[in-house]
Structure formats: C-alpha cells, structure tokens
Motif scaffolding. Sequence first.
Motif: not given
Length: 196
Positions: A24-28, A51-57
């Motif tokens: 998994l690539d957290p950024l893409t 939120s999207l930033p929450d998931v990315e973090r």
Amino acid sequence: MSTTPEILFSRTDDALGTFSLRPLDPLTDSELLHGWVTHPKAAFWMMQDSSLPDVEREYMRIAAAEHHDAFIGLHDGEPAFLMERYDPSELELVGLYDAEPGDVGMHFLVAPTDTPRSGFTRAVITTVMAALFDDAATRRVVVEPDVRNKAVHALNEAVGFVPEREVRKPEKTALLSFCTRDRFEAATGIVAEVSI
C-alpha cells in the motif's frame, strides 16, 4: 523507470479469477481507501468519520511502523480489498493473550460494491490467509473482530479459525480467535506454498 507496483502474492480462484497483494502506498492509495473505510458497510473498521487527511495520516503511520504493514488486494488487477498484518504481541492484543512465536495478526476489508459476487469475500479472506501462511515464520494467525460482527465470524470459521474467548479492548469487545496452518489447510484444501 517502471511505476508498476510489485505483486507480493497471487493466487487464482477457479470461479472468481486472480487475487493478488501489493504494498500500500499511503500517498497514492489514500483517496481510494477513504472511500472504502468511510462507507456504511465498513462500520466495524471504525473510520466512518475520517477525513481524507486522516486516512492518509493513518496509513503513513502504518507504513512507518515496525510491527504493522498494509497491502492493497487486487482482483484481476483492480483494487478490491485492504489487508493489514501486524505483530499481536506488540499491537492490538498486548497483555490480552499469551503470544506465541510465529503469531501474526490480521485485518481485512473488502471494497464496497454495487455488484456483489457470490463467494467473493470468502475468496478474499482465503487469499489473505494463504498470503500470511506463505511466510514460513507464520505459525498461527490471530484475529480480534468485534463480537457483533457475525458475518466475519462465519468467514473466519470457514477458513479454519477457532474462537477462544471474548477480550475487552478500549474500542470494542472482541472475539479472540486463532487459525493454525493445519486448520487453514483442512478448512480450505489449500496447502500454502511456503516461501523461505
């Protein structure tokens, strides 16, 4: 330079096609994951309001963690599920059970779909388990699903898990369950080809 992600594991289901795993690539992958983990069918994933930033973090945290990994599962080359692997003696179940060498913890989430296919989720968990047992170091898979998640209990049983007891975690009451390599092979008929 190739941007094709490395396939770490692959198996073919006679009825449903090819299932495989890639890192998994957290950024893409975060936008894709956000749609999955906030979907109403993913209530037991406990990220409904993220939120999207929450998931990315969260997935950047997992990517950086020493005892936790995340993978995107593909069905015939298209993203279809999420798998997490962790060390239950270091995360999730610390102090809640007697850890043994070779224990591996697992979570999985099937992507929401408007066109469900019979047997798909069972094929996903079978792939996840086959991938875990593909590692010679894995002796037993440990899971701790919410006691209310009857659908996943049935799936777990279908691939060889045996419930042991309920455990209290801060976020839920979980059904601690175990699956050995022998139980997985007996339940599914799949003999894991161990990679050394």
